[in-house]
Design a protein around this motif. Structure first.
Motif, PDB file in Angstrom:
ATOM      1  N   ALA A   1      27.841  13.941  36.564  1.00 53.35           N
ATOM      2  CA  ALA A   1      28.226  14.002  37.972  1.00 53.35           C
ATOM      3  C   ALA A   1      29.514  14.800  38.161  1.00 53.35           C
ATOM      4  N   ASP A   2      30.427  14.715  37.198  1.00 53.38           N
ATOM      5  CA  ASP A   2      31.710  15.423  37.305  1.00 53.38           C
ATOM      6  C   ASP A   2      31.544  16.925  37.458  1.00 53.38           C
ATOM      7  N   ARG A   3      30.412  17.420  37.009  1.00 54.17           N
ATOM      8  CA  ARG A   3      30.147  18.858  37.120  1.00 54.17           C
ATOM      9  C   ARG A   3      30.259  19.330  38.571  1.00 54.17           C
ATOM     10  N   HIS A   4      29.906  18.461  39.505  1.00 55.60           N
ATOM     11  CA  HIS A   4      29.908  18.840  40.913  1.00 55.60           C
ATOM     12  C   HIS A   4      31.319  18.980  41.494  1.00 55.60           C
ATOM     13  N   LEU A   5      32.301  18.411  40.816  1.00 59.33           N
ATOM     14  CA  LEU A   5      33.682  18.556  41.281  1.00 59.33           C
ATOM     15  C   LEU A   5      34.160  19.999  41.142  1.00 59.33           C
ATOM     16  N   ASP A   6      33.382  20.782  40.440  1.00 56.89           N
ATOM     17  CA  ASP A   6      33.716  22.191  40.261  1.00 56.89           C
ATOM     18  C   ASP A   6      33.791  22.932  41.599  1.00 56.89           C
ATOM     19  N   ILE A   7      33.055  22.459  42.610  1.00 55.74           N
ATOM     20  CA  ILE A   7      33.113  23.162  43.899  1.00 55.74           C
ATOM     21  C   ILE A   7      34.487  23.010  44.546  1.00 55.74           C
ATOM     22  N   ILE A   8      35.178  21.915  44.256  1.00 58.93           N
ATOM     23  CA  ILE A   8      36.537  21.750  44.780  1.00 58.93           C
ATOM     24  C   ILE A   8      37.450  22.808  44.183  1.00 58.93           C
ATOM     25  N   LYS A   9      37.271  23.083  42.902  1.00 61.19           N
ATOM     26  CA  LYS A   9      38.047  24.147  42.250  1.00 61.19           C
ATOM     27  C   LYS A   9      37.777  25.488  42.926  1.00 61.19           C
ATOM     28  N   CYS A  10      36.512  25.732  43.284  1.00 60.23           N
ATOM     29  CA  CYS A  10      36.151  26.982  43.953  1.00 60.23           C
ATOM     30  C   CYS A  10      36.712  27.031  45.375  1.00 60.23           C
ATOM     31  N   PHE A  11      36.693  25.905  46.074  1.00 57.20           N
ATOM     32  CA  PHE A  11      37.281  25.843  47.416  1.00 57.20           C
ATOM     33  C   PHE A  11      38.782  26.135  47.356  1.00 57.20           C
ATOM     34  N   ASN A  12      39.468  25.515  46.393  1.00 61.82           N
ATOM     35  CA  ASN A  12      40.909  25.728  46.257  1.00 61.82           C
ATOM     36  C   ASN A  12      41.225  27.181  45.934  1.00 61.82           C
ATOM     37  N   SER A  13      40.390  27.786  45.083  1.00 66.93           N
ATOM     38  CA  SER A  13      40.567  29.198  44.757  1.00 66.93           C
ATOM     39  C   SER A  13      40.402  30.066  45.999  1.00 66.93           C
ATOM     40  N   PHE A  14      39.441  29.705  46.844  1.00 73.04           N
ATOM     41  CA  PHE A  14      39.221  30.439  48.102  1.00 73.04           C
ATOM     42  C   PHE A  14      40.448  30.341  49.006  1.00 73.04           C
ATOM     43  N   PHE A  15      40.977  29.140  49.188  1.00 74.46           N
ATOM     44  CA  PHE A  15      42.147  28.964  50.045  1.00 74.46           C
ATOM     45  C   PHE A  15      43.360  29.699  49.473  1.00 74.46           C
ATOM     46  N   ASP A  16      43.500  29.697  48.148  1.00 71.67           N
ATOM     47  CA  ASP A  16      44.598  30.450  47.514  1.00 71.67           C
ATOM     48  C   ASP A  16      44.460  31.944  47.813  1.00 71.67           C
ATOM     49  N   TYR A  17      43.219  32.440  47.784  1.00 72.00           N
ATOM     50  CA  TYR A  17      42.974  33.856  48.072  1.00 72.00           C
ATOM     51  C   TYR A  17      43.356  34.179  49.521  1.00 72.00           C
ATOM     52  N   ILE A  18      42.992  33.308  50.441  1.00 70.70           N
ATOM     53  CA  ILE A  18      43.327  33.492  51.859  1.00 70.70           C
ATOM     54  C   ILE A  18      44.841  33.534  52.049  1.00 70.70           C
ATOM     55  N   ASP A  19      45.543  32.606  51.402  1.00 72.33           N
ATOM     56  CA  ASP A  19      46.995  32.532  51.531  1.00 72.33           C
ATOM     57  C   ASP A  19      47.673  33.738  50.910  1.00 72.33           C
ATOM     58  N   PHE A  20      47.262  34.097  49.707  1.00 68.70           N
ATOM     59  CA  PHE A  20      47.911  35.195  48.986  1.00 68.70           C
ATOM     60  C   PHE A  20      47.754  36.518  49.725  1.00 68.70           C
ATOM     61  N   ASN A  21      46.584  36.732  50.315  1.00 63.24           N
ATOM     62  CA  ASN A  21      46.317  37.985  51.016  1.00 63.24           C
ATOM     63  C   ASN A  21      46.644  37.931  52.507  1.00 63.24           C
ATOM     64  N   LYS A  22      47.195  36.771  52.923  1.00 62.51           N
ATOM     65  CA  LYS A  22      47.627  36.594  54.325  1.00 62.51           C
ATOM     66  C   LYS A  22      46.513  36.969  55.312  1.00 62.51           C
ATOM     67  N   ILE A  23      45.322  36.462  55.035  1.00 58.88           N
ATOM     68  CA  ILE A  23      44.179  36.730  55.909  1.00 58.88           C
ATOM     69  C   ILE A  23      44.230  35.789  57.112  1.00 58.88           C
ATOM     70  N   ASP A  24      44.278  36.376  58.301  1.00 61.90           N
ATOM     71  CA  ASP A  24      44.337  35.612  59.539  1.00 61.90           C
ATOM     72  C   ASP A  24      42.912  35.310  60.002  1.00 61.90           C
ATOM     73  N   LEU A  25      42.515  34.049  59.895  1.00 67.79           N
ATOM     74  CA  LEU A  25      41.152  33.672  60.220  1.00 67.79           C
ATOM     75  C   LEU A  25      40.960  33.495  61.721  1.00 67.79           C
ATOM     76  N   ARG A  26      39.958  34.167  62.274  1.00 72.42           N
ATOM     77  CA  ARG A  26      39.604  33.952  63.668  1.00 72.42           C
ATOM     78  C   ARG A  26      38.972  32.576  63.813  1.00 72.42           C
ATOM     79  N   ASN A  27      39.010  32.026  65.028  1.00 69.56           N
ATOM     80  CA  ASN A  27      38.470  30.682  65.251  1.00 69.56           C
ATOM     81  C   ASN A  27      37.004  30.576  64.851  1.00 69.56           C
ATOM     82  N   GLU A  28      36.225  31.625  65.151  1.00 68.68           N
ATOM     83  CA  GLU A  28      34.801  31.580  64.808  1.00 68.68           C
ATOM     84  C   GLU A  28      34.599  31.537  63.296  1.00 68.68           C
TER      85      GLU A  28
END
Length: 321
Positions: A201-228
């Motif tokens: 079951a722990d294998r599925h926690l890997d998506i949290i690692k991927c989500f965190n990596s995504f948010f780090d990418y957004i922050d590092f590149n200062k991507i301004d997300l539109r509401n949509e």
């Protein structure tokens, strides 16, 4: 075209034939083998003598790292991915080349079909769109401009490495084109790793690692997300969490492990809310998933309660004895 292989001898020849038989010449196929112990590489070399095909052999890099390696080796202006047991449609290259010539896209999204063994055994034609929430997390129903892929990468040492990759590509693409055509055929296999009920079951926690990596990418590149985009991302991430919870409940892990992992996944929804300032679901799917999840959790809770009562009875009996 990047094809990552690992013990793919059963299907690799038919997979490569689906693209190498094309009359077009202006493409390359990058095969990156991740240390296969079967005859995958041998079958490729015996069946294909073609300068358009290049083979790179590595040693157990893992799915994310091997794809990053393939991107690094690719020399074309556009890059697509082909799983080692799937098939490209006969019209794939013609449609993609025409789109590239006429529209010069950063990202192309197209439909795919699912089949069991033979290509004419089509089980389902998928509904795909041109939004982050409905384009699919898979990477093989898309073509990416190389300059887009050079700016992103798969999270290293992850199992569900694809989940946010296309979302990152979408956010930095200025010209996204949707083709209302089935250009890819996905083979459904009973023995596929993604359907293995014996995984932990722990294998599925890997998506949290991927989500965190995504948010780090957004922050590092200062991507301004539109509401949509925020709403679409929330729909995507929440639905993925529910999908993984549903899969966990079907697997053979212990009940305690299931409850622990499901709890962590559901708690991560608070992080999504904090990061996106929105917590939205695709209600057409999530209502059904949520009801099913609640029912399973109730069953697990009832089972644990009965087990607890049984243990308590035994202890009382032992004390009386």
């Amino acid at each position: 075209m990047i094809v990552a292989t690992y013990n793919s001898e059963e299907y690799i020849v038919s997979t490569l034939n689906s693209i190498m038989s094309s009359p077009f010449n202006d493409f390359e196929v990058i095969i990156v083998d991740d240390g296969s112990s079967d005859k995958t590489v041998q079958k490729i070399t015996e069946n294909f003598k073609d300068s358009r095909l290049k083979i790179y052999q590595q040693k157990h890099m893992g799915p994310a790292n091997i794809k990053n390696y393939g991107i690094h080796k690719a020399q074309g202006e556009y890059i697509a991915f082909l799983d080692s047991d799937d098939l490209l449609d006969k019209n794939f290259l013609a449609s993609v080349f025409k789109t590239i010539k006429n529209k010069k896209p950063d990202l192309i999204i197209y439909k795919y079909s699912k089949f069991l063994d033979q290509i004419n055994d089509v089980q389902q034609k998928t509904i795909i769109g041109a939004r982050i929430s409905n384009m699919g997390t898979m990477i093989w129903n898309k073509v990416y401009a190389a300059n887009i892929l050079k700016r992103i990468s798969f999270p290293e040492n992850t199992v569900f490495e694809d989940v946010m990759f296309s979302a990152e590509a979408f956010l930095i693409s200025e010209n996204v084109v949707y083709l209302d055509e089935v250009l890819y055929h996905y083979r459904q296999r009973v023995d596929s790793l993604t359907k293995n009920k014996d995984t932990k079951a722990d294998r599925h926690l890997d998506i949290i690692k991927c989500f965190n990596s995504f948010f780090d990418y957004i922050d590092f590149n200062k991507i301004d997300l539109r509401n949509e985009y925020k709403e679409d991302l929330s729909i995507l991430m929440n639905t993925l969490i529910l999908d993984h919870c549903k899969s966990i409940l079907k697997e053979n892990s212990s009940i305690s492990d299931k409850r622990r992992v499901v709890k962590k996944l559901l708690e991560y929804r608070k992080t999504i809310l904090n990061r996106l300032n929105v917590n939205k679901l695709d209600y057409r799917r999530s209502k059904i998933l949520t009801k099913g999840l609640d029912l399973h959790l109730l069953k697990i809770g009832a089972f644990n309660l009965l087990m607890g009562i049984d243990v308590l009875k035994r202890r009382i009996k032992e004390k009386k004895g």
